[in-house]
Design a protein around this motif. Structure first.
Motif, short mmCIF file in Angstrom:
data_model
loop_
_atom_site.label_atom_id
_atom_site.label_comp_id
_atom_site.label_asym_id
_atom_site.label_seq_id
_atom_site.Cartn_x
_atom_site.Cartn_y
_atom_site.Cartn_z
N ASN A 99 9.94 -26.61 50.17
CA ASN A 99 8.86 -25.64 50.07
C ASN A 99 8.89 -24.72 51.29
N GLN A 100 9.84 -23.81 51.29
CA GLN A 100 10.05 -22.94 52.44
C GLN A 100 8.84 -22.04 52.70
N LEU A 101 8.53 -21.86 53.97
CA LEU A 101 7.38 -21.08 54.38
C LEU A 101 7.44 -19.65 53.84
N ALA A 102 8.61 -19.02 53.91
CA ALA A 102 8.74 -17.63 53.44
C ALA A 102 8.42 -17.52 51.95
N ARG A 103 8.90 -18.48 51.15
CA ARG A 103 8.63 -18.46 49.71
C ARG A 103 7.15 -18.68 49.43
N LEU A 104 6.52 -19.55 50.21
CA LEU A 104 5.09 -19.80 50.03
C LEU A 104 4.29 -18.54 50.33
N LEU A 105 4.64 -17.84 51.38
CA LEU A 105 3.93 -16.60 51.72
C LEU A 105 4.12 -15.55 50.63
N GLN A 106 5.29 -15.51 50.03
CA GLN A 106 5.54 -14.56 48.94
C GLN A 106 4.65 -14.86 47.72
N ALA A 107 4.26 -16.12 47.58
CA ALA A 107 3.42 -16.52 46.45
C ALA A 107 1.94 -16.23 46.71
N CYS A 108 1.63 -15.57 47.82
CA CYS A 108 0.24 -15.28 48.22
C CYS A 108 0.02 -13.77 48.36
N PRO A 109 0.10 -13.02 47.25
CA PRO A 109 -0.04 -11.57 47.36
C PRO A 109 -1.47 -11.11 47.64
N ASP A 110 -2.45 -11.94 47.34
CA ASP A 110 -3.84 -11.51 47.40
C ASP A 110 -4.53 -12.03 48.66
N VAL A 111 -3.94 -11.74 49.82
CA VAL A 111 -4.53 -12.17 51.09
C VAL A 111 -4.56 -11.00 52.06
N ASP A 112 -5.45 -11.10 53.02
CA ASP A 112 -5.49 -10.16 54.14
C ASP A 112 -4.53 -10.70 55.19
N SER A 113 -3.40 -10.05 55.37
CA SER A 113 -2.36 -10.58 56.26
C SER A 113 -2.84 -10.74 57.70
N SER A 114 -3.88 -9.96 58.08
CA SER A 114 -4.40 -10.11 59.44
C SER A 114 -5.12 -11.43 59.63
N ARG A 115 -5.49 -12.09 58.53
CA ARG A 115 -6.21 -13.37 58.58
C ARG A 115 -5.28 -14.56 58.36
N ILE A 116 -3.97 -14.33 58.43
CA ILE A 116 -2.98 -15.39 58.23
C ILE A 116 -2.12 -15.53 59.48
N ARG A 117 -1.91 -16.78 59.91
CA ARG A 117 -0.92 -17.09 60.95
C ARG A 117 -0.02 -18.18 60.36
N ALA A 118 1.26 -18.09 60.58
CA ALA A 118 2.21 -19.06 60.00
C ALA A 118 3.41 -19.24 60.91
N PHE A 119 3.88 -20.47 61.03
CA PHE A 119 5.10 -20.73 61.79
C PHE A 119 5.66 -22.09 61.38
N ASN A 120 6.95 -22.30 61.67
CA ASN A 120 7.63 -23.58 61.44
C ASN A 120 7.67 -24.37 62.73
N ALA A 121 7.32 -25.64 62.66
CA ALA A 121 7.26 -26.48 63.85
C ALA A 121 8.62 -26.61 64.53
N GLN A 122 9.70 -26.58 63.75
CA GLN A 122 11.04 -26.72 64.34
C GLN A 122 11.43 -25.52 65.19
N GLN A 123 10.71 -24.42 65.06
CA GLN A 123 11.10 -23.18 65.72
C GLN A 123 10.22 -22.83 66.92
#
Length: 522
Positions: A228-252
């Motif tokens: 469940n890659q983070l980038a694919r999950l974000l693509q599945a969320c078109p109806d969000v305010d991007s300024s209210r989202i923070r996302a990162f991978n723990a390995q990075q």
């Protein structure tokens, strides 16, 4: 099933109910059984209008007894519908349950569309037409302003929980503001080693939570190597305010908890400016669920929720009902209220697909209710389903959606999902429900991301478990209770909850999610 029967089977108690004066209740005028409102002893005479009868055997509260003699093989009627067939002769006054009643369901059913037969609904002028909600940038309205932490995979569950725990302490001053309702991590064990539709379901369900209007902001925590890659999950969320989202991978990142705390701080600063404002009741989305039903559920709590569904549908709001297998045996009631031929066809496909799901897994399609349900007086799947669908009221069925999809049509939407309390309630939340109405005859402490209003079907449960129960629908059977007035009072209570009054699950901090796992794990 006649046209009259297909159109609906909502309970209609008398305007001034005298049910509490009776030992028993005939739910519908066509019924050949009564429901015991209190435990009956063998030989106990029944009061008027059933004074010609006495209980032939002991009958527990919530269970059924025969109103007339019923021959072997004859249909047993409750809610005006057949709930099965007598397996042996049943005398008038005799206890009717698993020993002499069995399901009449078997094999496949042929369905046909004869047009929408739903009644016209109206919203009473004396009820409030607005509540205090959070209007989001995409136009949706939330009933809470919370920061949610959603993880892509179970591997980072503890990290997500640590971020939430430490953030609640670190940002206590911001959380003291009345317009920030909390920080919550919703963890799960999936996201890795999933394939195909199973992975898509997980991704879509999480995307629905990320886009939920009760989340004023969302931190999405990934690992980096999961399916469940983070980038694919974000693509599945078109109806969000991007300024209210923070996302990162723990390995990075060097320290995922430190990184998460910093992200939460940024998001809380944005949320601190959010304010409640007057929003029309049409902006509410109610999710309907029952769990641990008893013989009173279909008479009180589910019927109350159904009348509430009709009020919201009349006001232009959204009502979402799930638990597909708990429609088996009563699905034609909904089919008769399908808005058009396409909705009817979608509902037929939904029901048949779920039956095939049972068959593919070598499970009986028409399994009887659980042991707890049987103890409460429910005998067959038809009986349980007819009581369960009371939650859908009598509104037009406007939309059929699959697991993980979101409701967009005003009126009643039917959502694919199992009967499991946690899985179906999570699916309702992901579909956009901003309040969950959870009816129960036996009680449960479970709670979910959206405020979960627990409605007891009987007053005994409400009295015994005040830490679980928000509303006592058992009061509907009290002397002089007006069902319409009671529903109006309940609707006002729901608007107070939508405006910020906390439910028992929120006070106890009982919040969790569960994802429907129905595929191969590598």
């Amino acid at each position: 099933m006649t046209t009259e029967q297909q159109a609906g089977c909502s309970i209609r108690l008398p305007e001034q109910s005298s049910a509490a004066q009776l030992a028993v209740l005939q739910v519908h005028q066509r019924d050949n059984v009564l429901v015991a409102l209190q435990a009956l002893q063998a030989g106990e005479p029944l009061p008027a209008p059933f004074s010609h009868l006495s209980a032939q055997t002991a009958v527990p509260a919530g269970h059924k007894l025969a109103l007339t003699a019923i021959a072997a093989g004859e249909p047993v009627l409750k809610y005006g519908f057949a709930i099965g067939r007598a397996t042996q002769p049943i005398a008038a006054g005799e206890h009717v349950h698993s020993h002499n009643l069995a399901t009449a369901l078997s094999g496949t059913i042929e369905y046909s569309y004869t047009g929408c037969q739903a009644p016209a609904l109206s919203f009473p002028a004396d009820l409030p037409q607005s509540f205090q909600g959070y209007r989001r940038s995409n136009g949706k309205v939330g009933t809470r302003n919370e920061l949610w932490i959603i993880n892509t995979v179970g591997c980072v569950n503890r990290a997500a929980m640590r971020v939430a725990e430490q953030a609640r302490q670190h940002y206590a001053d911001l959380l003291a503001l009345k317009n920030i309702d909390g920080i919550h991590a919703f963890t799960h064990p999936f996201g890795c080693s999933q394939l195909g539709d199973d992975l898509d379901h997980t991704r879509q369900l999480l995307a629905g939570l990320i886009q939920h209007p009760n989340a004023g902001a969302v931190l999405i925590l990934g690992l980096g190597c999961e399916n469940n890659q983070l980038a694919r999950l974000l693509q599945a969320c078109p109806d969000v305010d991007s300024s209210r989202i923070r996302a990162f991978n723990a390995q990075q990142v060097e320290d995922e908890v430190e990184q998460g705390l910093a992200a939460v701080g940024e998001l809380l600063q944005l949320m601190a400016n959010d304010q409640r404002s007057a929003c029309p009741v049409s902006e509410l989305v109610l999710g309907m669920k029952c769990g641990g039903s008893d013989g009173f559920s279909g008479l009180t709590a589910n019927a109350l929720v159904g009348r509430t569904a009709d009020l919201l549908a009349a006001a232009g709001g959204k009502v979402v009902l799930t638990e597909t297998p708990e429609m088996f045996g009563a699905e034609q009631v909904f089919m008769a209220r399908a808005a058009n031929q396409q909705v009817f066809a979608d509902l037929v496909t939904l029901v048949n697909d779920f039956k095939q799901y049972f068959i593919d897994n070598q499970q009986p399609v028409y399994e009887n209710p659980s042991p707890g349900n049987k103890d409460g007086g429910l005998t067959t799947l038809e009986e349980k389903s007819l009581g369960a669908i009371q939650k859908g009221g009598s509104a037009v069925v406007q939309q059929i959606i699959r697991y993980g999809e979101q409701a967009h049509a005003a009126g009643l939407t039917l959502l694919e999902g199992p009967g499991n309390d946690a899985v179906s309630s999570t699916a309702l939340t992901a579909a956009g429900a901003t309040l969950l109405l959870f009816t129960t005859g036996r009680g449960t402490p479970l709670g979910f991301p959206a405020p979960t209003v627990k409605i007891a079907s009987n007053s005994n449960l409400a009295a015994r478990k005040p830490q679980w129960i928000d509303y006592d629908a058992g009061q509907l059977l009290q002397v002089g209770q007006d069902a319409q007035q009671f529903t109006g009072q309940f609707f006002r209570y729901l608007l107070a909850v939508a405006s910020g009054e906390r439910t028992r699950n929120e006070i106890s901090d009982n919040r969790e999610i569960a994802i429907w796992k129905n595929g191969v794990t590598l």
